[in-house]
Design an enzyme around this catalytic site. Structure first.
Site, short mmCIF file in Angstrom:
data_model
loop_
_atom_site.label_atom_id
_atom_site.label_comp_id
_atom_site.label_asym_id
_atom_site.label_seq_id
_atom_site.Cartn_x
_atom_site.Cartn_y
_atom_site.Cartn_z
N GLY A 1 67.79 8.63 48.78
CA GLY A 1 68.35 9.18 50.50
C GLY A 1 69.03 9.66 50.92
O GLY A 1 70.15 9.80 49.80
N CYS B 1 68.66 6.84 42.98
CA CYS B 1 69.72 7.77 43.55
C CYS B 1 70.54 7.20 44.78
O CYS B 1 71.56 6.56 43.85
CB CYS B 1 69.20 9.26 44.11
N TYR B 2 70.43 6.99 45.72
CA TYR B 2 70.79 6.24 47.10
C TYR B 2 70.64 4.76 46.71
O TYR B 2 71.32 4.26 46.89
CB TYR B 2 69.90 6.71 48.34
N HIS C 1 66.43 11.01 39.11
CA HIS C 1 64.89 10.10 40.01
C HIS C 1 63.37 10.63 39.46
O HIS C 1 63.44 12.13 38.68
CB HIS C 1 64.34 11.71 41.04
N GLU D 1 60.83 9.66 39.42
CA GLU D 1 59.03 10.16 39.91
C GLU D 1 59.46 11.84 39.78
O GLU D 1 58.02 11.79 40.54
CB GLU D 1 59.18 9.36 41.51
N VAL E 1 34.27 13.36 52.12
CA VAL E 1 34.35 11.95 50.88
C VAL E 1 35.09 10.29 52.02
O VAL E 1 34.00 9.74 51.34
CB VAL E 1 35.77 12.71 50.21
N ASP E 2 36.03 10.88 52.66
CA ASP E 2 36.70 9.31 52.72
C ASP E 2 36.25 8.32 53.49
O ASP E 2 35.98 7.66 53.92
CB ASP E 2 37.87 9.68 53.81
N LYS F 1 44.38 9.60 48.29
CA LYS F 1 43.35 10.52 48.01
C LYS F 1 41.82 10.22 46.91
O LYS F 1 41.39 10.53 46.98
CB LYS F 1 43.17 11.97 48.38
#
Ligand code: XMP
Length: 519
Positions: free
Chosen positions: A58, A85-86, A176, A178, A232-233, A375
């Site tokens: 953050g 991190c934060y 990070h 990710e 699609v959704d 998605k």
């Protein structure tokens, strides 16, 4: 409270990349939810019953007044916690360590972490090459770790890059994991969830069973209507709901006369004939095209279409008689509450209504069976439900349809030409095996005529422009670098096969500064 799946809680402190943490975990078949720090209290934690918790990064500083903090109760849950991190600084701050303001020690970008003596199961598979590349992005830094913690990895600017209290399963990293710039980041998450006891029970098969039960519980024996766009959704939502409640579902497909070649037939055939789902095919093209006559302002076009869509949907919904639920294909990114620091610690709720404002207007309740999915997970669910691949991989198509690909006045003649040109273009892309590499491709008809020569004749016809972009989410985009051969062959085919067009352009504008659509 008991839950069908093992759950991981991500407490969000406002990082730009919090959603990526969720993506990495979902890829490991771990169910997780993101919640803003100020919506998480002891009662919430008890109810959520996470098997592990992650603190996101953050932009704040633990020194700031009202610095974002998790409830202390989170440390008493007895479950593994990973601070990023934060999130790391928060852990150290609350557990008795020390954080210092970043004076000249801020670090943004690539860094290399080397291991200290001790080994940590969280780092299995790490440091095989001696050091690991990681992505740092921090101003403040930890200057003293909390009691019980040890250091497992350091970088030149972050002596406490990786720390842990293995007995309590508290882990804290300054970087990070990710983001892709931390190449072994996914491995770190895999190790973390393994240590926490996750078995990878979040599968599409399990989700499907669960979702069906939830829909049945919510709806009972009442009626549901669903606005189908052919995308699609809404298609996946409709098929799932039909599997749950059968003929209590009626779909309404509004054909506004601005669809692509054969699109209405394809959607209607698939839903009525293949899936046997009750479907109202509302051919309202006269109404829409009539209202758009003489309109060339893009905003007036959009507003006219949006208003008519709601009127028409409402009219046909009445035919279903007594439907109390409206189904929508809302996705998880649309409902995540994100922490906003721009206007103080406020909470912005992004909500997305495919048929804007309708539920309130019609006094209906929403059924949104895709609210927990990203998605690509919706696509996986579509496959699980047997939706044809050609349908699942379709490029996005905007609600206002061809209206915004026909700058200037819309006429039936122009729309017919545009449909043909678009069909040839997409056929070319498919034939060359490029369809899945491209995020979105389409033709647009330009509001100009130009002179050409075909055989011995002079022509004076429309020009069309072709667009193809790569993108992750439609927010930014780059034009697709077709070969000159591809472009030349496609232009020749369009001019030969589509009467009314004698000139073809390729649009090489990126977004920004352009947008993907013409209007
Ligand atoms: P732009 O043109 O804004 O488009 O760069 C970004 C993405 O959004 C789609 N788009 C829409 N989708 N209703 C929709 O459902 C709309 O009014 C609309 N306008 C644009 C566009 O096709 C692209 O994928």
């Amino acid at each position: 409270m008991t839950h069908a799946h093992q759950r991981l809680l991500i407490i969000d402190f406002g990082s730009q990349v919090t959603q990526l943490i969720a993506r990495r975990l979902r890829e490991l078949n771990v169910y997780c939810e993101i919640h803003p720090y100020n919506r998480v209290d002891a009662a919430f934690l008890k109810d959520f019953a996470p098997l592990a918790v992650i603190f996101s990064g953050g932009p704040a500083s633990v020194f700031a007044d009202g610095a974002p903090m998790p409830p202390k109760a989170v440390f008493d849950l007895g479950v593994p916690i990973l601070g990023i991190c934060y999130g790391q600084q928060v852990m150290m701050h609350l557990l008795g360590g020390r954080v210092e303001r970043g004076h000249g020690t801020a670090e943004f970008g690539r860094a290399y972490v080397t291991p200290t003596d001790a080994r940590l199961p969280l780092l299995d598979g790490w440091f095989e090459a001696g050091r690991e590349q990681v992505w740092m992005s921090h101003g403040d830094h930890v200057s003293q770790i909390a009691p019980g913690f040890q250091v497992y990895g350091t970088s030149p600017n972050a002596p406490f890059a990786i720390t842990a209290d293995p007995d309590r399963h508290f882990y804290a990293v300054q970087f990070h994991p990710e983001v892709h710039h931390t190449p072994k980041g996914a491995k770190l998450y895999e190790n973390f969830v393994r240590l926490a006891g996750f078995t990878g029970d979040w599968t599409m098969g399990a989700y499907r069973e669960d979702a069906i039960q939830k829909i049945r519980d919510q709806v009972g024996d009442r009626q549901v209507i669903c606005g189908l766009s052919g995308g699609v959704d809404s298609s996946v939502a409709a098929i799932l709901i039909h599997e749950a409640i059968g003929d209590q579902l009626t779909c309404v497909f509004v054909d506004h006369g601005l669809l692509r070649l054969n699109e209405a037939e394809e959607v209607v055939t698939m839903f009525r004939d293949t899936y046997n789902i009750p479907l109202i095919h509302a051919d309202e093209s006269d109404l829409f095209l009539g209202a758009l006559e003489g309109v060339s302002d893009p905003e007036v076009k959009r507003k006219t279409i949006g208003r008519l869509f709601i009127d028409v949907f409402q009219k046909h919904a009445h035919e279903v008689g007594g439907a109390t639920f409206l189904a929508q294909g809302t996705l998880y990114p649309d409902v995540i509450e994100s922490v906003s620091f721009s206007g103080g610690p406020s909470v912005t709720i992004k909500s997305h209504h495919n048929v804007g404002g309708l539920p309130e207007k019609m006094g209906m309740k929403l059924v949104e069976p895709l609210r927990e999915l990203f998605k690509d997970e919706v696509r996986a669910l579509g496959r699980e439900l047997g939706l044809p691949e050609k349908f699942i991989g379709r490029h996005p198509f905007p609600g206002p349809g061809l209206a915004i690909r026909c700058p200037g006045e819309i006429t039936r003649e122009k729309l017919a030409i545009l449909r043909q040109a678009d069909a040839v273009y997409i056929d070319q892309i498919r034939k060359h095996g490029l369809y899945d590499e491209i995020w979105q491709a389409f033709a647009a008809i330009l509001p100009v005529r130009t002179v050409g020569v075909m055989g011995d004749y002079r022509t004076y016809d429309y020009a069309c422009s072709l667009r193809a972009v790569t993108s992750v989410d439609g927010m930014t985009a780059d034009y697709y670098p077709f070969t000159h051969e591809f472009l030349a062959e496609t232009a020749t085919r369009i001019i030969n096969e589509v009467p009314g067009i004698n000139r073809v352009m390729y649009d090489v504008t990126s977004k920004p500064p352009g947008t993907i659509e013409m209007e």
